[in-house]
Design a protein around this motif. Sequence first.
Motif, PDB file in Angstrom:
ATOM      1  N   LEU A   1     -25.785  60.946 -60.747  1.00 16.67           N
ATOM      2  CA  LEU A   1     -26.530  61.512 -59.634  1.00 16.67           C
ATOM      3  C   LEU A   1     -27.964  61.004 -59.631  1.00 16.67           C
ATOM      4  O   LEU A   1     -28.521  60.658 -58.565  1.00 16.67           O
ATOM      5  CB  LEU A   1     -26.496  63.037 -59.717  1.00 16.67           C
ATOM      6  CG  LEU A   1     -27.123  63.797 -58.545  1.00 16.67           C
ATOM      7  CD1 LEU A   1     -26.396  63.465 -57.248  1.00 16.67           C
ATOM      8  CD2 LEU A   1     -27.104  65.296 -58.811  1.00 16.67           C
ATOM      9  N   ALA A   2     -28.581  60.919 -60.819  1.00 15.50           N
ATOM     10  CA  ALA A   2     -29.944  60.386 -60.900  1.00 15.50           C
ATOM     11  C   ALA A   2     -29.982  58.909 -60.490  1.00 15.50           C
ATOM     12  O   ALA A   2     -30.928  58.468 -59.825  1.00 15.50           O
ATOM     13  CB  ALA A   2     -30.476  60.557 -62.325  1.00 15.50           C
TER      14      ALA A   2
ATOM     15  N   HIS B   1     -27.958  57.429 -58.336  1.00 17.29           N
ATOM     16  CA  HIS B   1     -27.808  57.351 -56.884  1.00 17.29           C
ATOM     17  C   HIS B   1     -29.108  57.754 -56.179  1.00 17.29           C
ATOM     18  O   HIS B   1     -29.484  57.143 -55.160  1.00 17.29           O
ATOM     19  CB  HIS B   1     -26.664  58.255 -56.431  1.00 17.29           C
ATOM     20  CG  HIS B   1     -25.311  57.621 -56.575  1.00 17.29           C
ATOM     21  ND1 HIS B   1     -24.764  56.828 -55.605  1.00 17.29           N
ATOM     22  CD2 HIS B   1     -24.408  57.674 -57.590  1.00 17.29           C
ATOM     23  CE1 HIS B   1     -23.562  56.398 -56.007  1.00 17.29           C
ATOM     24  NE2 HIS B   1     -23.323  56.905 -57.203  1.00 17.29           N
ATOM     25  N   MET B   2     -29.792  58.758 -56.700  1.00 14.93           N
ATOM     26  CA  MET B   2     -31.045  59.178 -56.067  1.00 14.93           C
ATOM     27  C   MET B   2     -32.079  58.060 -56.110  1.00 14.93           C
ATOM     28  O   MET B   2     -32.742  57.762 -55.103  1.00 14.93           O
ATOM     29  CB  MET B   2     -31.581  60.437 -56.772  1.00 14.93           C
ATOM     30  CG  MET B   2     -30.754  61.686 -56.518  1.00 14.93           C
ATOM     31  SD  MET B   2     -30.807  62.187 -54.776  1.00 14.93           S
ATOM     32  CE  MET B   2     -29.902  63.739 -54.865  1.00 14.93           C
ATOM     33  N   ASP B   3     -32.220  57.424 -57.280  1.00 18.03           N
ATOM     34  CA  ASP B   3     -33.160  56.312 -57.374  1.00 18.03           C
ATOM     35  C   ASP B   3     -32.750  55.155 -56.465  1.00 18.03           C
ATOM     36  O   ASP B   3     -33.595  54.504 -55.836  1.00 18.03           O
ATOM     37  CB  ASP B   3     -33.253  55.831 -58.822  1.00 18.03           C
ATOM     38  CG  ASP B   3     -34.042  56.783 -59.694  1.00 18.03           C
ATOM     39  OD1 ASP B   3     -34.515  57.803 -59.168  1.00 18.03           O
ATOM     40  OD2 ASP B   3     -34.160  56.522 -60.914  1.00 18.03           O
TER      41      ASP B   3
ATOM     42  N   GLU C   1     -33.608  56.037 -52.807  1.00 22.18           N
ATOM     43  CA  GLU C   1     -35.048  55.907 -52.565  1.00 22.18           C
ATOM     44  C   GLU C   1     -35.446  54.447 -52.425  1.00 22.18           C
ATOM     45  O   GLU C   1     -36.271  54.078 -51.572  1.00 22.18           O
ATOM     46  CB  GLU C   1     -35.816  56.555 -53.727  1.00 22.18           C
ATOM     47  CG  GLU C   1     -35.687  58.070 -53.802  1.00 22.18           C
ATOM     48  CD  GLU C   1     -36.429  58.761 -52.670  1.00 22.18           C
ATOM     49  OE1 GLU C   1     -37.276  58.112 -52.007  1.00 22.18           O
ATOM     50  OE2 GLU C   1     -36.164  59.959 -52.433  1.00 22.18           O
TER      51      GLU C   1
ATOM     52  N   GLU D   1     -20.913  66.374 -56.037  1.00 26.91           N
ATOM     53  CA  GLU D   1     -22.040  65.460 -56.005  1.00 26.91           C
ATOM     54  C   GLU D   1     -21.942  64.486 -54.830  1.00 26.91           C
ATOM     55  O   GLU D   1     -22.962  64.077 -54.259  1.00 26.91           O
ATOM     56  CB  GLU D   1     -22.135  64.685 -57.315  1.00 26.91           C
ATOM     57  CG  GLU D   1     -22.844  65.416 -58.445  1.00 26.91           C
ATOM     58  CD  GLU D   1     -22.085  66.657 -58.886  1.00 26.91           C
ATOM     59  OE1 GLU D   1     -20.854  66.672 -58.734  1.00 26.91           O
ATOM     60  OE2 GLU D   1     -22.719  67.612 -59.377  1.00 26.91           O
TER      61      GLU D   1
ATOM     62  N   GLN E   1     -23.263  66.313 -51.931  1.00 22.84           N
ATOM     63  CA  GLN E   1     -24.709  66.428 -52.035  1.00 22.84           C
ATOM     64  C   GLN E   1     -25.402  65.123 -51.656  1.00 22.84           C
ATOM     65  O   GLN E   1     -26.397  65.114 -50.926  1.00 22.84           O
ATOM     66  CB  GLN E   1     -25.086  66.825 -53.466  1.00 22.84           C
ATOM     67  CG  GLN E   1     -26.572  67.025 -53.693  1.00 22.84           C
ATOM     68  CD  GLN E   1     -26.870  67.450 -55.119  1.00 22.84           C
ATOM     69  OE1 GLN E   1     -25.954  67.748 -55.887  1.00 22.84           O
ATOM     70  NE2 GLN E   1     -28.141  67.510 -55.467  1.00 22.84           N
ATOM     71  N   LEU E   2     -24.867  63.998 -52.118  1.00 20.80           N
ATOM     72  CA  LEU E   2     -25.446  62.704 -51.773  1.00 20.80           C
ATOM     73  C   LEU E   2     -25.262  62.388 -50.292  1.00 20.80           C
ATOM     74  O   LEU E   2     -26.126  61.767 -49.663  1.00 20.80           O
ATOM     75  CB  LEU E   2     -24.817  61.605 -52.634  1.00 20.80           C
ATOM     76  CG  LEU E   2     -25.268  61.545 -54.092  1.00 20.80           C
ATOM     77  CD1 LEU E   2     -24.477  60.474 -54.839  1.00 20.80           C
ATOM     78  CD2 LEU E   2     -26.759  61.252 -54.176  1.00 20.80           C
TER      79      LEU E   2
ATOM     80  N   PHE F   1     -27.901  64.258 -48.506  1.00 20.70           N
ATOM     81  CA  PHE F   1     -29.200  63.611 -48.753  1.00 20.70           C
ATOM     82  C   PHE F   1     -29.315  62.311 -47.961  1.00 20.70           C
ATOM     83  O   PHE F   1     -30.399  61.973 -47.460  1.00 20.70           O
ATOM     84  CB  PHE F   1     -29.343  63.344 -50.251  1.00 20.70           C
ATOM     85  CG  PHE F   1     -30.627  62.655 -50.617  1.00 20.70           C
ATOM     86  CD1 PHE F   1     -31.809  63.363 -50.711  1.00 20.70           C
ATOM     87  CD2 PHE F   1     -30.650  61.286 -50.871  1.00 20.70           C
ATOM     88  CE1 PHE F   1     -32.997  62.732 -51.048  1.00 20.70           C
ATOM     89  CE2 PHE F   1     -31.829  60.643 -51.205  1.00 20.70           C
ATOM     90  CZ  PHE F   1     -33.018  61.371 -51.294  1.00 20.70           C
TER      91      PHE F   1
ATOM     92  N   ARG G   1     -32.193  61.512 -45.305  1.00 16.02           N
ATOM     93  CA  ARG G   1     -33.161  60.493 -45.725  1.00 16.02           C
ATOM     94  C   ARG G   1     -33.245  59.337 -44.741  1.00 16.02           C
ATOM     95  O   ARG G   1     -34.324  58.835 -44.458  1.00 16.02           O
ATOM     96  CB  ARG G   1     -32.775  59.963 -47.108  1.00 16.02           C
ATOM     97  CG  ARG G   1     -33.750  58.965 -47.687  1.00 16.02           C
ATOM     98  CD  ARG G   1     -35.083  59.615 -48.001  1.00 16.02           C
ATOM     99  NE  ARG G   1     -36.030  58.662 -48.557  1.00 16.02           N
ATOM    100  CZ  ARG G   1     -36.766  57.802 -47.849  1.00 16.02           C
ATOM    101  NH1 ARG G   1     -36.643  57.772 -46.517  1.00 16.02           N
ATOM    102  NH2 ARG G   1     -37.610  56.988 -48.432  1.00 16.02           N
TER     103      ARG G   1
END
Length: 1209
Positions: free
Chosen positions: A960-961, A963-965, A968, A1002, A1005-1006, A1009, A1013
């Motif tokens: 998950l971290a 994918h978030m990076d 972004e 997850e 959630q992505l 997001f 985004r």
Amino acid sequence: MSSNDFDSFEDLTDLDEDYVVPAKTTKRKKQALEQSLLPRRQRHKAALSATPGSPGTSISSPPDASQQQQSSQGTRHSSPGPRTRPGNRGARGISADDIYKAVSSGKTAIVVVVDEWMDSYKQSRETGLLVLINFIVQSCGCKGEVSRDMLDSTPNADIIATLTKQFDMDSATYPLSTTGPLLKKIKAGLCEFTRILVRSCGSRIIYDEYLFPSVLSLLTGLTDSQVRAFRHTSTLLAIKIMSGMLEIAVTVSFQLHPIQRHYDKENSKQTDERDSGRLEDLQAGIRELQEKKEELLSMINTAFRGIFVHRYRDKLMEIRAACMEELGVWIKMDPENFLNDGYIKYLGWMIHDKQSLVRLKCVRSLQALYQEEEFIGRLELFTSRFKERLVNMVMDVDPEVAVETVKLLLLIHRGMEEGLSEKECAHIYPLVYTSSRTLASAGGLFLYKKLKSLIDSEKQRGNIVDFFQILISFHIQSEFHNHGTYLVDSLWDVAGSDLKDWETMTTLLQQEAGLMDEEEGALIELMMCVIRQAAEAKPPVGRVSAKKALNMKEKKTQEQDRRRITTHFIPLLPQLLTKYSADAAKVKLLLQAPLYFNLAMYSSVHWMNKHLDQLLSQICEIVEKHTDTAVLEACAQLFSVLCSDRYAFSSRARLAFSQLVDSLTECFSTYFNDLLQDTTDDVYSAATALKRIAVLSSARDLTAWRMFDSCIHLLESRMESRDLDEELIVSALRCSAWHLMWTNKNVQHSAPTEEELRCLRKEVGSFCDICQGCLCVDQAEIRDEAFQLLCDLLCFYSSNHVRTDSTLQSWYYLPNDFLRTEMANFLMDYIFSDSDIVATEDEHEEEIALLQKKRLQLAGYCRLVLVGVLDYEAATDVFKHYHMYFRDFGDIIKETIIKLRDVGHETCAKILCLSMQQLFSVMLMEEDVSRQDISKIRDLARMFAQSFGADLTRARKPLLALHMDGLEFAFRVQQEGEEESYPNVAFLEILSEFSMKLPEQEQTQLSTFLKARCPDAALSWKAVKVYHCFLGGRASARPRLESAGSVGAVPPQSAQAAKRRKTTAQGSSSSTVESSWLESSKLPSNLSTPVITSTVQKHPATQPGPREDVILESDVGSNLTESEDEFSSGSQMRKVNLSRRLHSSFGQQSSTLDPKELNTHLTLLSLIEDDAAEQEVDEYESDSSYTLPSTRHSTSVMDELFDSSPVHI
């Protein structure tokens, strides 16, 4: 039979015939049932080959009132349980269930069960046969049963069809499909029951023309069924029955021979001397035995044609293996009838089988034949036809098959007159260097027997000297490997006693005109390998042995060998060192011998003290005479062992070592001032003296001689003047580094003052500054040595090295930014670069040495990251080369990822994402961005995704971290005037490789997001749609896509319909699509599948693999007409459940099929094997290469590379 018969296979399509053993039509006198079982009866001559009967032949019984009454009482019950089968029990109480429990459990004596069944059979043949048939059915795992009415009036094909419908739909297992000890118990019980049953019936019942013809007729039909359980179990029982009948036939032949001799002897007498009564009795006995033998061979031959000829090429591996194993038994048991080309050819054909188990059974069966000397002459044609294939099988992908093949070839070579040619033997010799110790030992056995045969052929009596001479010649001429330790290990089990003849080896070395120089070097190498093998009693590095620990006997042998080595070599080693003191290669090997001695014997035995002094003197002379690094390191290692405090003589060794260092430092001091002023011409003498000191520093603490200041001044002077003598600079760097490492150790075991710690930190800083300057020089040796010493020294002075003493924090040293940059540049320029790799074949050893040096340097850099000397972001310079340099450094990078994940899972995931971001940014800066560039990054991402493992719960937060990076980075805005652009949005395609391992929560959630985004227009971009599809958001994304569609965009429904029209007919529905999918498989759509069809091995049609669509452009602002399903076509192919496919197909025909008939067809199709669903195993690669021992991926080497203490001092 001629050799042409080998090249003619039977027609593979004639498999629909149901072979039935025909009953003989001999006339018999009408007599009571008990009288019909008498052994003497008249028969007509039986034919050896019987003609197959009709598939519809039923098992009839004579009309008997009592039997008919018993049959009428044996009606079937609705429950399939074996205890509720009245027709399943004999007159004496024995039932099929009782027999099966006794056979499967192994707790009841099989002989008792067979005796009870024999009593039941003697009272009523039909009841006994019915019990036996139901036992066979139950052994197949079928819950159905055969009733008395079915036995009397129903053909075999209809009986098998009925039993097929009564199979259990809920379970696909059957007794012989189990694994482990249970399978062994059931299989052994069935084989034992069959053997005892046939042997018990061997006197009378086997000739009653009722039991075994009936059983074999039913088994023949079962073996041709498509139900695997029927085919497997019936084939095993049939071939075991054939083995039992053949054993009886062989016994009858033995009984026939003496009677025939007596008859011939009596018949050879004069007419008046003959005893006519005795002659008639003998003739009657011969006739009866011949009839028995002919009848047995007739049944065996018919069963062979009806069962074996079809099942030896069955699709099921276990069936083919059982047939080959039993064929070997038949040939060895009855060579008179089976040892001919017509039967042996099957073994030759099946050694080409793609399954290793079948090849293994064939090879073992051939071993049993070649072990018999009387068979050798009759195997010449087979040998000439299949010897080439057997020679190639020593490279089999299965080591067990290769081992047995080597043993078979040894039997052929020793037993046959021609044997194997030298060219054929050359295929077997390299096996002594393979990584599998079992296979290497088999190759060693072949080599040892070959060498012994050469000695015996040249001389009447071979001796050990000749053995060593031939072994030395083989070792020199070998082109596959240059390490004798693997050769010695391969020969150890068979020739260990010969190899441990130390007296002969040392005698050959001490002779003045005995061996040539090359032969002496080879003998010394082999001798050291034998010493190591005897002292350590374990295989060399890279060769795995199944045995983990030594038993008491082996440990005792090891101690005895070590004592013998010590006693023999202590007085002789100084003499050998004196003789070969000028030869660096030989001296280096000889100096390894004391490492395997029982060194305590130097002080325990008085007369050995003088030999210790001689050894120390010789070591000092060798150090002063040689400059080769390997020789000096061997001397330093030996000094380190001899100076250990655990030996009583260590003071004498330390004294000799101190005197040696004093002489070397004095020699260096005489040239030091001249070296600083650059006025001396004898740089070589100073450099060699400093080199010896540096090597000795690795073994003992030389800080008392205070060489650091001199070395640092020398290095600074030379770096300023740029007069860089390679050997001098490298030696000074090593000497300085070892001084700092020994000081580090001493500080940790003492109480230094603050001033001493400050001076030590200053010394470390000055050394690192010099090494930083050396990283930019042109000399590769200086540059590589400086980098390696930096990695080792920085680990010693890191905060991770000593964590307990807080007072020592002041001397921890971290590199500055300039040094970090220089080390990163060195990584890019000299490690991840192919410019220095030698490509010529003649310099292959240099290429390997260069690669090994690069691996050590990379491991040192990774170790700095793991211990915290370098930031974790520095690992990106390593990780982004994971895919490109996987062959050379893949194991090191993978180990670094694993150890970094132990530090922090989310940290590791972010570092991996940063590595891909850096590569993507570099790719965007290039002028021409090709499809191949982004494919390489996707391959790297795929390898990173595999490193997260199968534990999705543990990998949830790190992924998950990541994918978030990645998101972004993908939606990072870049201003171009007044417009905003997203140049990194194509990074989502790379990020999608990590979506498969995310849980559904997850993914949701992505997906949320992502919508929040990215801008609305971005939802129609290809990269965004691909990423969203991988997250599983097709259904939720469709309404949003419809509302966000631009002008000219086709709605998703139209796009789906347009795509569907490309593959299906116009106007087809979803059920039509599923129907076409079903028709494309190998499962027939027609439900009227015959019950008995061909089960020969089929080669599946090659299906194209999944296609991946790579998107290179972000297509910002473009209007796309493709639907989301078009992008999901490149994902993994789905596995379709067979039951769903069947239900979808049957749904179209539900109006025409009766529900009961539909269930029947479903039952049949679920039992029939689906050829398309069963994955075929890859074909056997006959040209596979040898697997030589390698230490690249071994655990011990990786632990050594990543040890927190890089140098043991």
